[in-house]
Design a protein around this motif. Structure first.
Motif, mmCIF file in Angstrom:
data_model
loop_
_atom_site.group_PDB
_atom_site.id
_atom_site.type_symbol
_atom_site.label_atom_id
_atom_site.label_comp_id
_atom_site.label_asym_id
_atom_site.label_seq_id
_atom_site.Cartn_x
_atom_site.Cartn_y
_atom_site.Cartn_z
ATOM 1 N N GLU A 196 24.068 9.539 -5.245
ATOM 2 C CA GLU A 196 25.112 8.715 -6.591
ATOM 3 C C GLU A 196 24.281 8.320 -7.450
ATOM 4 O O GLU A 196 23.345 7.221 -7.416
ATOM 5 C CB GLU A 196 26.011 8.029 -5.459
ATOM 6 C CG GLU A 196 27.028 7.036 -6.469
ATOM 7 C CD GLU A 196 28.025 7.175 -5.742
ATOM 8 O OE1 GLU A 196 28.853 5.806 -5.341
ATOM 9 O OE2 GLU A 196 28.850 7.588 -4.716
ATOM 10 N N THR A 197 24.949 7.545 -8.288
ATOM 11 C CA THR A 197 23.998 7.074 -9.817
ATOM 12 C C THR A 197 25.375 6.348 -10.388
ATOM 13 O O THR A 197 26.473 6.570 -10.799
ATOM 14 C CB THR A 197 23.803 7.874 -10.861
ATOM 15 O OG1 THR A 197 22.577 8.646 -9.994
ATOM 16 C CG2 THR A 197 23.106 7.248 -11.824
ATOM 17 N N ASP A 198 24.867 4.674 -10.943
ATOM 18 C CA ASP A 198 26.041 4.173 -11.936
ATOM 19 C C ASP A 198 25.349 4.275 -12.396
ATOM 20 O O ASP A 198 24.455 4.660 -13.388
ATOM 21 C CB ASP A 198 25.834 2.654 -11.199
ATOM 22 C CG ASP A 198 26.301 2.374 -9.661
ATOM 23 O OD1 ASP A 198 27.125 3.171 -9.002
ATOM 24 O OD2 ASP A 198 26.120 1.166 -9.093
ATOM 25 N N VAL A 199 26.467 4.750 -13.529
ATOM 26 C CA VAL A 199 27.006 5.182 -14.840
ATOM 27 C C VAL A 199 27.499 3.958 -15.351
ATOM 28 O O VAL A 199 28.782 3.492 -15.901
ATOM 29 C CB VAL A 199 27.364 5.840 -15.550
ATOM 30 C CG1 VAL A 199 27.598 6.407 -17.127
ATOM 31 C CG2 VAL A 199 26.856 7.283 -14.894
ATOM 32 N N ALA A 257 38.410 7.744 -18.806
ATOM 33 C CA ALA A 257 38.168 7.391 -17.814
ATOM 34 C C ALA A 257 38.540 5.380 -17.691
ATOM 35 O O ALA A 257 38.193 4.886 -17.774
ATOM 36 C CB ALA A 257 36.294 7.983 -17.785
ATOM 37 N N GLY A 258 37.742 5.355 -16.144
ATOM 38 C CA GLY A 258 38.489 3.858 -15.252
ATOM 39 C C GLY A 258 37.007 3.363 -14.603
ATOM 40 O O GLY A 258 36.344 4.138 -13.963
ATOM 41 N N ASP A 259 37.600 2.399 -14.660
ATOM 42 C CA ASP A 259 36.175 1.735 -14.059
ATOM 43 C C ASP A 259 35.779 2.791 -12.082
ATOM 44 O O ASP A 259 37.588 2.621 -11.581
ATOM 45 C CB ASP A 259 36.181 0.295 -14.051
ATOM 46 C CG ASP A 259 35.518 -0.709 -12.880
ATOM 47 O OD1 ASP A 259 34.350 0.243 -13.381
ATOM 48 O OD2 ASP A 259 35.932 -0.853 -11.855
ATOM 49 N N GLY A 260 34.861 3.126 -11.880
ATOM 50 C CA GLY A 260 35.393 3.122 -10.248
ATOM 51 C C GLY A 260 35.472 4.544 -9.612
ATOM 52 O O GLY A 260 35.612 5.252 -9.217
ATOM 53 N N TRP A 261 36.109 5.704 -11.117
ATOM 54 C CA TRP A 261 35.238 6.652 -11.403
ATOM 55 C C TRP A 261 34.274 7.345 -10.629
ATOM 56 O O TRP A 261 33.242 6.950 -11.119
ATOM 57 C CB TRP A 261 36.209 7.612 -12.712
ATOM 58 C CG TRP A 261 37.617 7.671 -12.749
ATOM 59 C CD1 TRP A 261 38.358 6.497 -12.334
ATOM 60 C CD2 TRP A 261 38.575 7.902 -14.298
ATOM 61 N NE1 TRP A 261 39.601 6.769 -13.360
ATOM 62 C CE2 TRP A 261 39.191 7.605 -14.155
ATOM 63 C CE3 TRP A 261 37.819 9.493 -14.561
ATOM 64 C CZ2 TRP A 261 40.807 8.455 -14.850
ATOM 65 C CZ3 TRP A 261 39.408 10.035 -15.392
ATOM 66 C CH2 TRP A 261 39.985 8.894 -15.306
ATOM 67 N N ARG A 262 34.181 8.601 -10.204
ATOM 68 C CA ARG A 262 33.491 9.426 -9.773
ATOM 69 C C ARG A 262 33.585 10.799 -10.231
ATOM 70 O O ARG A 262 34.548 11.544 -10.482
ATOM 71 C CB ARG A 262 33.138 9.261 -8.675
ATOM 72 C CG ARG A 262 33.256 8.389 -7.592
ATOM 73 C CD ARG A 262 33.367 7.828 -5.927
ATOM 74 N NE ARG A 262 31.844 9.061 -5.417
ATOM 75 C CZ ARG A 262 31.940 9.580 -4.595
ATOM 76 N NH1 ARG A 262 32.984 10.281 -3.874
ATOM 77 N NH2 ARG A 262 30.767 10.034 -3.760
ATOM 78 N N LEU A 263 31.840 10.720 -11.062
ATOM 79 C CA LEU A 263 32.684 12.879 -11.933
ATOM 80 C C LEU A 263 31.489 13.875 -10.548
ATOM 81 O O LEU A 263 30.527 13.053 -9.929
ATOM 82 C CB LEU A 263 31.737 12.800 -13.101
ATOM 83 C CG LEU A 263 33.132 11.752 -13.601
ATOM 84 C CD1 LEU A 263 31.832 12.040 -15.333
ATOM 85 C CD2 LEU A 263 33.976 12.143 -13.982
ATOM 86 N N ARG A 264 31.639 14.545 -10.493
ATOM 87 C CA ARG A 264 30.690 15.794 -9.430
ATOM 88 C C ARG A 264 29.756 16.405 -9.665
ATOM 89 O O ARG A 264 30.472 16.772 -10.647
ATOM 90 C CB ARG A 264 31.743 16.264 -8.549
ATOM 91 C CG ARG A 264 30.716 17.222 -7.622
ATOM 92 C CD ARG A 264 32.161 17.578 -6.420
ATOM 93 N NE ARG A 264 31.254 18.535 -5.774
ATOM 94 C CZ ARG A 264 32.000 19.635 -5.652
ATOM 95 N NH1 ARG A 264 32.511 19.874 -6.185
ATOM 96 N NH2 ARG A 264 31.086 20.701 -4.779
#
Length: 309
Positions: A149-152, A183-190
């Protein structure tokens, strides 16, 4: 051998010269487990090191070959690679090398099997086929897929319109990802199947301002911390918004979790504008003065009296 320069077999196994047979077996078991290819899927050097460990044990456990090696007159090895057809599972490998298999009921079969398994897997004489009395090697183990997981970090405008983000994978590959609009804060893209073992790599979107505003689509969230007295009696407080601070009137009796709405203070897109939600969070000071403690004790007494009434 596996290299043109002859290795020091004692050093390779982490032993002092003339170590006894038990120490040799323990060292071989340790190093074989450490370098077995099944247990080092991401280490390209493990396979060669594993072969050297096997070769070291084959020489040092054979008195004749050991004497020849110590005199540096060991016969040149055969070109046959005992692992050309693949590597056996680690436990089965140790069974063959160290004779750790289960005893059979028949003494003759047990004696015949012991004759085979007491000999090391010799890089010069082992043909790559397992003895007929040993069980066939199991299929290679299934390695658990790794999830990363990477923070963007995105600005509110980037989150609103979508933007291109460049991510470097562990193997050095650069991947460009387009974030979705709104997009929103906390969203996760896979990113599916891109990690070692075929796991997923997730991008964790962070869309926050220095003032603590969190973006979620067109909506803005803000946590407002209040002292108990302000939450109980109500107060007027300045809160940040995307267009500057505004004064918010907090109603009396506001508990933690209450949401207050600032209409039209969110992001705008296609003639639509979101709101800003302010969440009340009541906090207790970490340190209280004696006067404050006395007041809280009095409040506690009044609460008990109300319950008794």
């Amino acid at each position: 051998m596996t290299s043109t320069a002859e290795p020091n077999y004692w050093s390779l196994l982490g032993l002092e010269p003339d170590s006894d047979a038990d120490a040799l077996k323990r060292a071989f078991r340790r190093e074989a487990r450490r370098w077995h290819p099944d247990l080092n899927a991401n280490d390209r050097q493990a396979e060669e090191r594993f072969k050297l460990v096997n070769e070291a044990y084959a020489v040092l456990s054979d008195p004749k070959r050991r004497r020849a090696w110590e005199g540096r007159s060991i016969d040149p090895p055969s070109h046959v690679d005992p692992f050309a057809s693949g590597f056996p599972g680690f436990e089965d490998y140790l069974e063959v090398v160290l004779g750790l298999g289960r005893r059979r009921a028949n003494d003759e079969d047990d004696e015949a099997r012991q004759t085979v398994t007491d000999s090391p897997v010799d890089s010069q004489h082992f043909s790559g086929d397992w003895p007929a009395t040993a069980p066939p090697p199991p299929p290679p183990p299934v390695h658990a897929a790794e999830t990363l997981e990477t923070d963007v970090l995105l600005t509110p405008d980037q989150a609103l319109c979508g933007t291109a983000v460049e991510i470097e994978l562990r193997d050095g590959t650069l991947v460009e990802v387009l974030t979705p609009p709104q997009a929103g804060d906390g969203w996760r893209l896979r990113l599916a199947g891109v990690t070692p073992g075929g796991g997923d790599h997730f991008l964790h979107l962070r869309v926050q301002t220095e003032e603590g505003l969190r973006i979620d689509g067109l909506r803005v969230h803000y946590r407002l911390e209040l002292l108990p007295a302000d939450a109980a009696l109500g107060c007027a407080v300045d809160v940040p918004t995307l267009s500057g601070p505004v004064t918010l009137q907090v109603p009396p009796g506001s508990s933690s979790g209450r949401l207050l709405r600032l209409r039209g203070r969110g992001l705008e897109s296609d003639d639509r504008r979101g709101d800003q939600l302010v969440e009340i969070v009541v906090v207790i000071p970490a340190e209280l003065t004696e006067a404050e403690r006395a007041l809280y004790r009095r409040l506690q007494e009044l609460a008990l009296e109300t319950e008794l009434d």
